[in-house]
Design an enzyme around this catalytic site. Structure first.
Site, PDB file in Angstrom:
ATOM      1  CB  CYS A 146      -0.907  -0.016   1.225  1.00  0.00           C
ATOM      2  SG  CYS A 146      -1.885   1.494   1.396  1.00  0.00           S
ATOM      3  CB  CYS A 162      -0.482   1.896   5.681  1.00  0.00           C
ATOM      4  SG  CYS A 162      -1.194   0.513   4.776  1.00  0.00           S
ATOM      5  CB  CYS A 181      -5.089   4.225  -8.628  1.00  0.00           C
ATOM      6  SG  CYS A 181      -5.856   5.584  -9.534  1.00  0.00           S
ATOM      7  CB  CYS A 241      -1.865   7.727 -10.401  1.00  0.00           C
ATOM      8  SG  CYS A 241      -2.562   7.110  -8.857  1.00  0.00           S
ATOM      9  CB  CYS A 254      -4.539  -1.601   1.926  1.00  0.00           C
ATOM     10  SG  CYS A 254      -4.626  -0.265   3.130  1.00  0.00           S
ATOM     11  CG  HIS A 281      -4.616   3.750   3.293  1.00  0.00           C
ATOM     12  ND1 HIS A 281      -3.962   2.732   3.928  1.00  0.00           N
ATOM     13  CD2 HIS A 281      -4.753   4.743   4.207  1.00  0.00           C
ATOM     14  CE1 HIS A 281      -3.694   3.094   5.180  1.00  0.00           C
ATOM     15  NE2 HIS A 281      -4.164   4.303   5.378  1.00  0.00           N
ATOM     16  CG  HIS A 303      -5.760   7.314  -4.522  1.00  0.00           C
ATOM     17  ND1 HIS A 303      -4.717   8.188  -4.687  1.00  0.00           N
ATOM     18  CD2 HIS A 303      -6.051   6.839  -5.748  1.00  0.00           C
ATOM     19  CE1 HIS A 303      -4.387   8.242  -5.964  1.00  0.00           C
ATOM     20  NE2 HIS A 303      -5.176   7.437  -6.645  1.00  0.00           N
ATOM     21  CG  HIS A 327      -6.817   9.482  -9.455  1.00  0.00           C
ATOM     22  ND1 HIS A 327      -5.515   9.019  -9.460  1.00  0.00           N
ATOM     23  CD2 HIS A 327      -6.814  10.631 -10.169  1.00  0.00           C
ATOM     24  CE1 HIS A 327      -4.759   9.877 -10.132  1.00  0.00           C
ATOM     25  NE2 HIS A 327      -5.511  10.867 -10.585  1.00  0.00           N
ATOM     26  CB  CYS A 353     -37.951 -56.265 -26.260  1.00  0.00           C
ATOM     27  SG  CYS A 353     -36.419 -56.952 -25.617  1.00  0.00           S
ATOM     28  CG  HIS A 386     -38.229 -57.653 -21.559  1.00  0.00           C
ATOM     29  ND1 HIS A 386     -38.405 -57.914 -22.907  1.00  0.00           N
ATOM     30  CD2 HIS A 386     -39.385 -57.114 -21.113  1.00  0.00           C
ATOM     31  CE1 HIS A 386     -39.622 -57.549 -23.257  1.00  0.00           C
ATOM     32  NE2 HIS A 386     -40.244 -57.062 -22.189  1.00  0.00           N
TER      33      HIS A 386
END
Lengths: 111, 615
Positions: free
Chosen positions: B66, B69, B80, B83, B88, B96, B100, B108, B206, B541
């Site tokens: 991420c 973080c 994304c 970009c 995450c 996040h 974003h 975005h 048959c 049969h």
């Protein structure tokens, strides 16, 4: 990729380096880099399908969708509802098997 | 919450499911980024192991983390699309990715799950779909060669067939007089119903009688012959089967003007069927002897001509083949058996099976389409289970037909749907059956999966009860009871459904553009006939159970009696016949026989003999 001018400013990268990586992070990276994580994921998927866990989760999702209406449910809603139930209903044998695999991997990777 | 979907959008169905219209953010994204906004993503598609899941990675060894973080162990990471930063996403916890989307200028919101290659709208917090992107994902998973097309007899062979609305037709005055002078009306309220007539056993026949009884009551086939679509007098006249013709030949002896051997010119199984239909539906209740038919069939299948007991399924195949053979092949340029354009037998029974063979080393998949007139199913291998539990659970399964397959398998009962599951399950072709992979250029271990590409009008399921083992040099019959439903939905076994379970929810049509309209609206079938076999392999049969007006009749050679449906449920099904519940008109440009025009000029064709709901 284009549009790099839209990227967030670089201070983010600096921030990451200042935090010390947790043990969980280190193990995770080792698992990914060696390809073991993928193998474990495939094994987990197979086991969870075999024991019917996947079907149970599917039924849960269906029930939720029927209750709330098809156009009123998002992926996030589904994840939010089935996550606690899903985590609780994983059979112990599968947990044990995966833990054993990870343990073996770590022992051999530490050498 | 999900964005309010714009209901003005055209809801098209792909792979048997409604393709959801794009959310406003996705629509804006498309508008802003031109025709192929996800093309850059396609370069980042990584598939491993071969044939496995598709992931998004900028380079193969990238460890996604991420951008906010720094965590890489989060369960859901999204990149994304605008970009390329990864974030995450946890909901309802800190996300996040959503942050974003809101913190950046518009554009975005669309992201892609890096581990699942699925598009996501961070503003709507819901999955979105794009056809081109899904196409790229599916193609990367099948790892087809970019230069050559591998599929043999590809769906391009399908002519686009429009569906035509049913137009009610009733005869005009002239036609009414014609009909009145040449026929008498059938009284459908009669009891016992029309068309029920015993067939005399002509010496171990048959096997033939049982199949004939089923065919005499196959709705599309019955309608075809009863509406005079194959007129035996006209057909024989056309083939020059009169004594005059033989005398007028110019020296070549036995061949007439049509170039057909005069002996064979008399032989037309369809004409014999026509005669049989007329006799059986005449209202006469005395048992009928199909001796002419037997004689004709012997001439067609000389190797089976004897008074020994034959296999009913073998006879069925041989008979359809016989009807097919007599069709004049010059009228249709490339009669496509799979689409039933060649003869009535194939029009009714022919479907198309799809076979996918995937190389387990490189993921290359080879797809072939084959026409079939029936589906042969293996019975499941014997499951050990105490007799008590079997009978107790059997009671539950009878009452609720919607029981999951698992329950019945767990207590050792074989069901038709269980057999179909096994038929469409991916099968590992072992080391002794290696398949030549065109990409690897060597024989490799492969995974094979069958599915139904096109459903026939009438589905015949042949249960393989006769086991012939060349190793042990013996044959045996499997007597195990098979549970079969009275109403059957075959949509889970269609190619679109089977492929969906392989590739996930993609809006890229797996099977070519054309398949869906015809298949998914007509996957519901109704049981109408069951041929059962009792006794041993060499001394047994055949008996047919027919379902007419929701009553069951047992046809045992010359004896036809009404029976309770539970008798049928308990019987040992050998060949099980289902007919499509709803029949649809298809527009067809071809005109089969000018004789069948009605006065208004609408052309009668092979395709248009079915009407509405099947009774």
């Amino acid at each position: 990729m284009r549009n790099s001018v839209n990227r967030p400013p670089t201070p983010d990268a600096v921030e990451i380096q200042q935090k010390r990586p947790t043990l969980e992070e280190i193990i995770n990276i080792k698992l990914i880099e060696s390809g073991e994580k993928e193998r474990l994921m495939e094994l987990l998927r197979e086991r969870l399908t075999e024991c019917g866990w996947k079907d149970d989760m599917k039924s849960l999702c269906r029930a939720l969708i029927q209750k709330k209406g098809r156009n009123n449910v998002t992926v996030d809603d589904l994840v939010h509802v089935i996550t606690p139930e899903g985590r609780a209903s994983i059979p112990d044998s599968i947990k044990a098997e995966l833990l054993q695999r990870i343990r073996t991997f770590l022992l051999q990777a530490a050498v | 919450m999900s964005s309010k979907i714009n209901h003005d959008h055209h809801h098209q169905r792909i792979n048997g499911q409604t393709s959801p219209p794009p959310c406003p953010h996705l629509a804006e994204f498309h508008a802003r980024n031109g025709s192929k906004p996800f093309r850059v993503l396609q370069d980042c598609l990584r598939v491993k192991p071969p044939g496995g899941r598709a992931a998004i990675r900028r380079d193969p060894s990238e460890v996604p983390r991420c951008g906010a973080c720094g965590q890489s162990s989060r369960p859901r990471l999204y990149a994304c699309v605008a970009c390329a930063t990864i974030y995450c996403h946890a909901s309802p916890g800190p996300s996040h990715a959503a942050a974003h989307a809101t913190s950046m200028p518009p554009g975005h919101e669309i992201a892609v799950d890096v581990d699942r290659a699925e598009l996501f709208c961070c503003a709507c917090r819901d999955q979105v779909y794009d056809r081109d992107f899904d196409a790229a994902v599916v193609l990367s998973q099948t790892a087809t060669l970019k230069s050559a097309t591998i599929q043999s007899s590809t769906p391009e062979n399908l002519r686009k067939r429009r569906r035509v609305d049913y137009r009610h037709w009733s005869p005009d005055l002239r036609e009414r007089t014609l009909m009145g002078s040449g026929s008498s009306p059938l009284d459908w309220s009669m009891d016992p119903p029309w068309g029920l007539r015993g067939l005399n056993n002509l010496g171990n026949t048959c096997f033939m009688n049982s199949v004939l009884q089923a065919l005499l009551h196959t709705p599309p086939l019955r309608n075809y012959f009863l509406s005079d679509r194959h007129n035996r007098y006209y057909c024989q006249q056309k083939n020059g089967v009169t004594s005059n013709n033989n005398n007028n030949l110019n020296g070549s002896g036995r061949r007439n003007a049509g170039g057909v051997d005069s002996k064979n010119a008399r032989l037309c199984l369809a004409c014999d069927m026509d005669a049989m239909f007329s006799a059986v539906f005449s209202g006469d209740r005395a048992p009928y002897s199909p001796s002419k038919f037997l004689y004709s069939w012997w001439q067609h299948a000389a190797n089976l001509a004897s008074y020994e007991q034959q296999d009913a399924h073998e006879f069925f195949i041989s008979m359809l083949d016989g009807i097919h053979e007599k069709v004049e092949k010059d009228k249709h340029k490339h009669p496509n058996q799979g689409h039933g354009e060649c003869c009535i037998a194939h029009r009714v029974f022919s479907g198309i099976l799809r076979s996918d063979v995937m190389c387990m080393t490189c993921g290359f998949t080879s797809t072939t389409y084959d026409p079939c007139v029936d589906i042969s199913l293996d019975l499941e291998p014997h499951q050990g289970s105490s007799a008590k539990t079997v009978s107790a659970k059997a009671h539950h399964s009878f009452n609720g037909e919607a029981d999951p397959i698992n329950t019945s398998q767990a207590c050792g009962i074989s069901t038709l749907m269980g057999c179909l599951d096994r038929f469409t399950r991916p099968e590992r072709l072992g080391s002794d059956q290696k398949f030549f992979c065109q990409q690897c250029q060597v024989r490799q271990e492969s995974l094979k999966q069958m599915s139904i590409r096109k459903l026939p009008l009438v589905s015949c399921f042949h249960i393989k009860r006769f086991e012939h083992s060349s190793i042990r040099k013996m044959s045996r019959k499997i007597d195990r009871n098979l549970q079969f439903p009275f109403a059957l939905d075959l949509s889970p076994y269609l190619s679109s459904s089977i492929l969906r379970s392989r590739f996930g929810n993609r809006v890229f049509p797996f099977d070519g553009e054309d398949s869906d309209a015809s298949n998914e609206m007509s996957s519901e079938f109704e049981l109408f006939a069951v041929i059962t076999h009792t006794g041993k392999l060499d001394a047994g049969h055949y008996v047919t159970y027919l379902r007419l007006s929701d009553r069951w009749y047992k046809c045992d050679d010359a004896w036809v009696t009404q029976v309770n449906e539970n008798i049928v449920r308990a019987a040992q099904g050998y060949m099980i016949f289902y007919v499509q519940k709803m029949l649809y008109y298809k527009a067809s440009g071809k005109q089969v026989n000018a004789r069948y025009n009605d006065s208004k000029g609408t052309k009668g064709t092979l395709n248009q003999f079915c009407t509405g709901q099947v009774t």
